[in-house]
Design an enzyme around this catalytic site. Structure first.
Site, short mmCIF file in Angstrom:
data_model
loop_
_atom_site.label_atom_id
_atom_site.label_comp_id
_atom_site.label_asym_id
_atom_site.label_seq_id
_atom_site.Cartn_x
_atom_site.Cartn_y
_atom_site.Cartn_z
N HIS B 282 32.66 20.05 36.50
CA HIS B 282 32.85 20.85 35.29
C HIS B 282 34.09 20.41 34.50
CE1 HIS B 282 35.94 23.66 36.92
NE2 HIS B 282 35.24 23.62 38.04
N ASP B 294 40.67 20.71 40.10
CA ASP B 294 39.59 21.64 39.72
C ASP B 294 39.41 21.64 38.21
OD1 ASP B 294 37.71 23.65 39.69
OD2 ASP B 294 39.10 25.24 40.19
N GLU B 328 32.44 26.40 33.70
CA GLU B 328 32.19 26.88 35.07
C GLU B 328 33.12 28.02 35.42
OE1 GLU B 328 32.71 27.16 39.45
OE2 GLU B 328 34.20 26.68 37.95
N GLU B 329 34.38 27.93 34.97
CA GLU B 329 35.41 28.85 35.46
C GLU B 329 35.20 30.30 35.06
OE1 GLU B 329 37.24 28.23 37.73
OE2 GLU B 329 37.91 26.15 37.72
N HIS B 426 43.69 26.73 40.70
CA HIS B 426 43.94 27.67 39.59
C HIS B 426 45.43 27.93 39.34
CE1 HIS B 426 39.66 29.60 40.14
NE2 HIS B 426 39.62 28.29 39.92
#
Lengths: 470, 470
Positions: B282, B294, B328-329, B426
């Site tokens: 993503h 991420d 996505e998040e 994150h």
């Protein structure tokens, strides 16, 4: 052993461990991950003591600290084993420069450099000479005295990036570091600089041992490492201008041997006290960083093995020793001494495990042992599966336990993930922050689990079982 | 499937790949490790663009950059797929404080805090209230409205450290982050702070999505994360003084949905162009760091799969797509849109692979597929052994490819070593320097190898082979 035999062995040997073993391993991992001591020990060793080169004050502090910590664990014995070790001291900060002269103009480019362990000094004024680049001893020999005499030889062999096991890549070019000066001196070189043994492009020079072997004193030329970035820069500049010169200065010195110690702790076996299992790492480190991965990690993991056994309520049948070896990096005196004393006393060592490949996520073990013993270990494979431990192969175990080798002993090396190891190896960034707590703790638990199994089942279990079956 | 069947299957299916496959995998790994592009792409994505929250300017830059880079690879098609995404903006720097009042003296302790994604703001003056600590929704319900009303609920459930797979530990307490505000609001809480989902003790607050579900606007209370160190401090102080107050201020805001894009590239299949294989990650990330692990890592690895196929001279039989999913998040709009369009067009997707677990050393894959298909994959296991890829298990694949699920498709997730993932997840330290080049490149090669095999053999090979044999 062919594939069919492996499959059949795996198939018929499912029950060579018990459900109790599954529970024991689970308890060991849980204790290490939730109530471990290894990370706090490493914090002290790295941040309160620091680099621990043999013969240094820090090495002595590490001896005293780890002995005191082992004494807190309630082991049956803790003692120091005397060993004379070499003492080499780096001296003041090293300097390195690439010197370009063009149309009366001189340009100097600073280079990140460090003396290799065991090297001679350059003298107060440093050493300046033209440079000849080679990537192997074969290339050096082809150049011969004509093109080498009076120059600095630049060994620029790079670690092979497409090897998955980075230790294999290290093995492929560590000779240029260890014997580069020896080989170059034969052709009249005045100094040697070596590309750091690092798979990453960065600015850290990586030290490590070198040796002059049988060279007479006047042939012992200074030898230093430069960072991988600087090695690329130097190589590119040499392509354009092979008249450039290189300057470096180092004031390192070799002193007389000094007294130091292996630190040893023991839980004495309840049934077979005369059978010994050893787990260890090396207490000395290079001087540039804190030696957190090499081999602070192995030291605290080995100490943790004995603590985890005790905390998990395991009462070993055999005698289990933690040995923190002195002087792995530049002499192996500690490993040799331990084996020498063990032999003199007739101690029956059946198993030795070393952790000296960094505190990264453990993947398994390599074993230096007989096929029969490897088959025994294969049978425990599924016990380790929940912990993602999958690598059980024949191979190199560890430098310090190597001198214990005989026909019967099983020598083993913990094999952590190797991808990041040479980013830090022997360099100033081998520091505490480069170690992940969980990865370190998983390694300690993995080692403890194997020691537990070897203690419980001994080393010849399978052979006996097979004989019974046949 | 029982153990005997697995053993027999493994035994009878040794030749379901060819020597040529071994050579192809070797070439793929070599290309990735010695001439890879993934690390340079990630450098740009992380250091030139940075955090890429859906709807942000950076997200748009990432769309344009990755499209342009895919266009350089000589694929058959590269295009953007429109998708409307939510836009949430953090606003100015958040503040957090523990406020202790004792004998007329007020002490304030600064806390590392960040708004959870999707949260409402606190208002200009911030929010201050007494704190009640719980570790689960059950504890919260036991306290009830009496003890919760008017207070800030502090969810202090910690990730379970003795789980080896850290994603399992994450799954065990991610509900307190996502639904903490929803649950606490029911009992009249005025705000929520959550212990960061991090296995390490440090000072980084970790954001992540939260949702108010069906709560009316006036029940939507502000929700933020605090670092693990601060969570411990707060908990210790609460034990001594449950009258302490907590203050936090955040000015985050939810805007109307905006237009964004999935970025798609395709190599069209030579024999079966209507069978599609997808590989993806993503493109959006959280805003605190650079989203390097991420999921910058998954993005560049997926792009690299197509580049490595081309560089290795592989001409796919089937159509292979890289899909860089948006959002996505905090919405999964990109994944849903891609599946919706694929379904509307009647595209036959037979395989999809997602990399969204960080750019760490790959250990294998988890598969969401039938037993028969897993058996097919098992037969390729030994092909991967030289690369230390050993994990082939049923399990979760990936959020973005989830909407493609049907009875026939094989969904797969790359499974890298998970020990360090939640150190960065994150948080503001999810930056380029936390990614190791070789680990990233090994992941890309591992993904490419699996895509190569699925392209070559299709997904029903084993079933067909078995039918022929029966």
């Amino acid at each position: 052993m062919n594939r069919i035999l492996v499959v059949l062995l795996a198939f018929f040997s499912i029950s060579v461990y018990s459900q109790n073993d599954e529970a024991t391993l689970k308890a060991i991992y849980k204790q290490s991950l939730t109530n471990g001591q290894s990370y706090a020990w490493l914090d002290y060793l790295s941040n309160e003591i620091g680099g621990r080169l043999s013969g240094s004050e820090n090495a002595q502090k590490a001896v005293e600290y780890t002995k005191a910590e082992l004494e807190k664990l309630g082991l049956d014995k803790v003692w120091l084993q005397e060993v004379m070790v070499p003492k080499w001291v780096r001296g003041e900060k090293e300097e390195g420069e690439i010197i370009l002269k063009s149309e009366g103009l001189t340009t100097k480019i600073d280079v990140n450099i460090c003396a290799l362990g065991g090297s001679t000094a350059t003298g107060e004024n440093g050493l300046q000479a033209k440079v000849v680049e080679v990537k192997s001893f074969e290339e050096l020999a082809e150049l011969g005295e004509d093109k080498v005499k009076g120059k600095i030889v630049f060994f620029n062999g790079a670690m092979q990036a497409d090897l998955i096991n980075t230790f294999e890549a290290y093995g492929g070019c560590s000779r240029q570091r260890y014997a580069g000066a020896y080989e170059a001196s034969k052709f009249g070189a005045v100094g040697v600089i070596v590309r750091s043994l690092n798979l990453r492009q960065d600015d850290f020079p990586h030290t490590g041992s070198m040796g002059y072997l049988d060279l007479p004193e006047n042939k012992r030329i200074p030898s230093a490492a430069i960072s991988t970035n600087d090695a690329n820069t130097l190589s590119e500049l040499l392509e354009k201008n092979n008249n450039l010169e290189f300057y470096f200065k180092q004031s390192c010195q070799q002193y007389d041997d000094v007294l130091s110690y292996n630190v040893i702790g023991e839980i004495t076996g309840s049934e077979f006290p005369d059978e010994y299992l050893v787990v260890g790492g090396h207490l000395d480190s290079w001087d540039l960083g804190d030696g957190s991965h090499d081999d602070g990690a192995g030291v605290v993991q080995s100490m943790e093995v004995l603590r985890l056994l005790k905390e998990s309520g395991i009462k070993p049948k055999r005698s289990i020793r933690v040995v923190l070896f002195m002087n792995e990096e530049n002499g192996l005196r500690g490993g040799r001494k331990y084996a020498e004393v063990a032999k003199a006393k007739g101690e029956n060592h059946i198993f030795a495990l070393e952790s000296d490949s960094g505190g990264f996520t453990p993947r398994g073990f390599s074993f230096d042992c007989s096929d029969a013993n490897l088959a025994q270990i294969e049978q425990w494979r599924s016990l380790f599966k929940p912990y993602l431990i999958h690598f059980f192969e024949k191979g190199y175990s560890g430098a310090d336990i190597g001198p214990l080798k005989n026909d019967n002993i099983v020598l083993a090396g913990l094999r952590p993930d190797s991808q990041r190891y040479f980013d830090y190896h022997h360099a100033s960034n081998d520091t505490f922050d480069a170690v992940n707590k969980r990865e370190l703790e998983l390694g300690a638990a993995t080692m403890t689990s194997l020691v537990y199994l070897f203690d419980k089942y001994g080393v010849n279990q399978i052979q006996n079982a097979r004989q019974l079956r046949d």
